[in-house]
Design a protein around this motif. Structure first.
Motif, PDB file in Angstrom:
ATOM      1  N   GLU A  45       1.058  -1.035  -0.244  1.00 45.10           N
ATOM      2  CA  GLU A  45       0.102   0.154  -0.027  1.00 45.10           C
ATOM      3  C   GLU A  45       1.228   1.154  -0.318  1.00 45.10           C
ATOM      4  OE1 GLU A  45      -2.369  -0.352   3.330  1.00 45.10           O
ATOM      5  OE2 GLU A  45      -3.339  -2.147   2.945  1.00 45.10           O
ATOM      6  N   SER A  46       0.658   2.364  -0.876  1.00 39.59           N
ATOM      7  CA  SER A  46       1.184   3.595  -0.651  1.00 39.59           C
ATOM      8  C   SER A  46       0.566   4.180   0.592  1.00 39.59           C
ATOM      9  CB  SER A  46       1.079   4.160  -2.178  1.00 39.59           C
ATOM     10  OG  SER A  46       1.862   5.593  -1.782  1.00 39.59           O
ATOM     11  N   ARG A  47       1.280   4.740   1.342  1.00 43.54           N
ATOM     12  CA  ARG A  47       0.565   5.331   2.109  1.00 43.54           C
ATOM     13  C   ARG A  47       2.160   5.953   3.222  1.00 43.54           C
ATOM     14  NH1 ARG A  47      -0.263   0.390   7.441  1.00 43.54           N
ATOM     15  NH2 ARG A  47      -0.836   3.042   8.487  1.00 43.54           N
ATOM     16  N   PRO A  48       1.725   7.414   3.649  1.00 42.53           N
ATOM     17  CA  PRO A  48       2.832   8.175   4.400  1.00 42.53           C
ATOM     18  C   PRO A  48       3.260   7.355   6.017  1.00 42.53           C
ATOM     19  CG  PRO A  48       0.315   8.862   4.910  1.00 42.53           C
ATOM     20  CD  PRO A  48      -0.076   8.153   3.836  1.00 42.53           C
ATOM     21  N   GLN A 301       6.689  13.573   9.859  1.00 41.27           N
ATOM     22  CA  GLN A 301       6.004  12.089   8.568  1.00 41.27           C
ATOM     23  C   GLN A 301       6.411  12.722   7.119  1.00 41.27           C
ATOM     24  OE1 GLN A 301       1.981  13.087   7.636  1.00 41.27           O
ATOM     25  NE2 GLN A 301       1.377  11.198   8.461  1.00 41.27           N
ATOM     26  N   ALA A 303       6.531  11.379   3.437  1.00 46.62           N
ATOM     27  CA  ALA A 303       5.847  12.261   2.079  1.00 46.62           C
ATOM     28  C   ALA A 303       4.863  10.042   2.078  1.00 46.62           C
ATOM     29  CB  ALA A 303       5.882  11.979   0.367  1.00 46.62           C
ATOM     30  N   SER A 304       3.683  10.199   0.816  1.00 46.57           N
ATOM     31  CA  SER A 304       3.034   9.205   1.005  1.00 46.57           C
ATOM     32  C   SER A 304       4.111   7.917  -0.552  1.00 46.57           C
ATOM     33  CB  SER A 304       1.978   9.101   0.078  1.00 46.57           C
ATOM     34  OG  SER A 304       0.903   9.650   0.780  1.00 46.57           O
ATOM     35  N   ARG A 345       5.458  -0.658  10.205  1.00 48.36           N
ATOM     36  CA  ARG A 345       5.882  -0.667   8.400  1.00 48.36           C
ATOM     37  C   ARG A 345       7.062  -0.241   8.263  1.00 48.36           C
ATOM     38  NH1 ARG A 345       1.615  -2.406   5.019  1.00 48.36           N
ATOM     39  NH2 ARG A 345       0.126  -3.114   6.647  1.00 48.36           N
ATOM     40  N   GLN A 347       9.218   1.357   4.708  1.00 49.30           N
ATOM     41  CA  GLN A 347       8.881   1.860   3.104  1.00 49.30           C
ATOM     42  C   GLN A 347       9.126   1.869   2.168  1.00 49.30           C
ATOM     43  OE1 GLN A 347       8.714   6.442   2.651  1.00 49.30           O
ATOM     44  NE2 GLN A 347       6.857   6.636   3.410  1.00 49.30           N
ATOM     45  N   GLU A 354       3.213  -0.484  -6.110  1.00 49.60           N
ATOM     46  CA  GLU A 354       1.330  -0.454  -5.131  1.00 49.60           C
ATOM     47  C   GLU A 354       0.457  -1.874  -5.398  1.00 49.60           C
ATOM     48  OE1 GLU A 354      -1.980   2.225  -3.724  1.00 49.60           O
ATOM     49  OE2 GLU A 354      -0.800   3.370  -5.032  1.00 49.60           O
TER      50      GLU A 354
END
Length: 383
Positions: A45-48, A301, A303-304, A345, A347, A354
């Protein structure tokens, strides 16, 4: 008749053995060593994410004073104990002076004698100077002989030399007295700053050597945590970042602090970065020096971007990657990882897109030829 009976027996045995063999093969393929390996699947999943650093450290005093004598001796008395608060200049104890007080008295007597000798030398010098001047006037008017004039000049030189020697003796004796007094003052163990007594390494009557710590004082208002962080992912660690501190004795209570300093030298053995975490407010009651503490530092935080569970990451032949599902079969895919958060999680910078499906957990170690069976969850695995 006999061949017919043998054929019937053979057919009967085949009819019995064939189902058993089929059942054995079925069981072996479903639940035996050849059975598919149960796995759970996650979708990229693409998420921040909000990366965070977690470290372990101990509570230490930023300012610690180890107080002891400057030369070997025996402790005469100690006026403080562990837990006492002290102020700057407070006398904490005293070493046994032995014969030092008598040596100071003898030195004072020697100074008085030298000062008397100095006064006598000054008187002789004054008399010799007056005589030399008088004979100089007489010599100018031919009222005395040259020999008498030279004698008076010589007496003046001797008196001047004696006066200089007497003055040097007095100065030397006074310097020796000051040294003895300084040595006597060093017998008093005084607090260099305000603080709290945390250790008393000896008791009265104990003989200690020069430089040995007798009392240790720390500044309770300047405690910090000497924290260790894994070098992986510490790129964003910087001075001034807010930190949460959980002491081992106060589980569930989060104390606020900040990164005071990131040490320029890392630990090459444990592959850890070192940082000093200071408390924002003084903890009450004070935590013991050396208590274990957990430190959490939350970074800005990101970025996604594609993110995967940490549990899916594997290292095979020195390469980090994940098992990706391709046409229902596992395929090891190397990936370039980014930063992680404390929710498990990470990145992915490169290697996945994705929507890709990857294996999060597996009951056994996977290979490229493993047969797998997708399940909702594996007993004992953390979801």
């Amino acid at each position: 008749m006999k061949p017919i009976r043998l054929q019937r027996r053979t057919l009967g045995l085949v009819a019995v053995i064939a189902p058993l063999l089929a059942l054995f093969i079925y069981v072996a393929l479903r639940s035996g060593p050849l059975a598919p390996i149960p796995v759970t699947v996650a979708t990229v999943e693409s998420r921040p994410i909000s990366p965070a650093l977690f470290g372990i450290g101990t509570v230490q005093a930023r300012y610690s004073y180890k107080i002891g004598p400057t030369f070997a001796g025996r402790i005469k008395r100690l006026d403080v104990d562990v837990g006492d608060r002290v102020i700057p200049g407070q006398v904490l104890g005293e070493m046994d002076p032995v014969d030092l007080d008598k040596r100071i008295g003898a030195q004072q007597a020697a100074i008085r004698s030298a000062e008397a000798a100095l006064q006598q030398a000054e008187s002789k010098h004054s008399f010799a100077l007056a005589q030399a001047k008088r004979y100089a006037l007489l010599f100018d008017v031919r009222g005395t002989t040259e020999e008498a004039f030279a004698t008076r000049q010589q007496e003046l030189a001797v008196a001047e030399a004696a006066l200089g020697g007497a003055r040097e003796d007095v100065a030397r004796l006074r310097a020796d007295l000051e040294a003895l007094r300084a040595q006597r003052n060093n017998l008093r163990l005084t607090a260099p700053a305000a603080g709290l007594v945390v250790a008393r390494a000896a008791d009265p009557g104990t003989t200690v050597v020069a430089g040995q710590a007798v009392i240790e004082v720390v500044d309770p208002a300047a405690l910090w945590v000497d924290a260790h962080f894994d070098q992986n992912g510490t790129q964003g660690l910087a001075t001034g970042q807010a930190a949460g501190i959980v002491l081992r004795s106060r589980q569930g209570q989060i104390l606020r602090g900040h990164v005071l300093r990131v040490e320029p030298l890392a630990d090459a053995v444990t592959e850890e970065m070192l940082a000093k975490i200071r408390f924002d407010t003084q903890a009450s009651p004070l935590p013991p020096i050396g208590e274990l503490a957990e430190v959490t530092i939350r970074l800005p935080q990101l970025a996604s971007a594609p993110a995967i569970p940490n549990a899916a990451i594997r290292t095979i032949d020195g390469r980090r990657g994940v098992w990706k599902l391709t046409d229902g079969k596992p395929e090891f895919t190397p990936v370039v990882l980014g930063q992680s958060d404390l929710d498990g999680r990470t990145q992915v910078k490169n290697g996945l897109a994705e929507g890709d499906r990857i294996i999060a957990y597996s009951e056994k170690t996977l290979t490229a030829n493993s047969r797998i069976h997708v399940v909702d969850r594996i007993p004992g695995a953390v979801r």
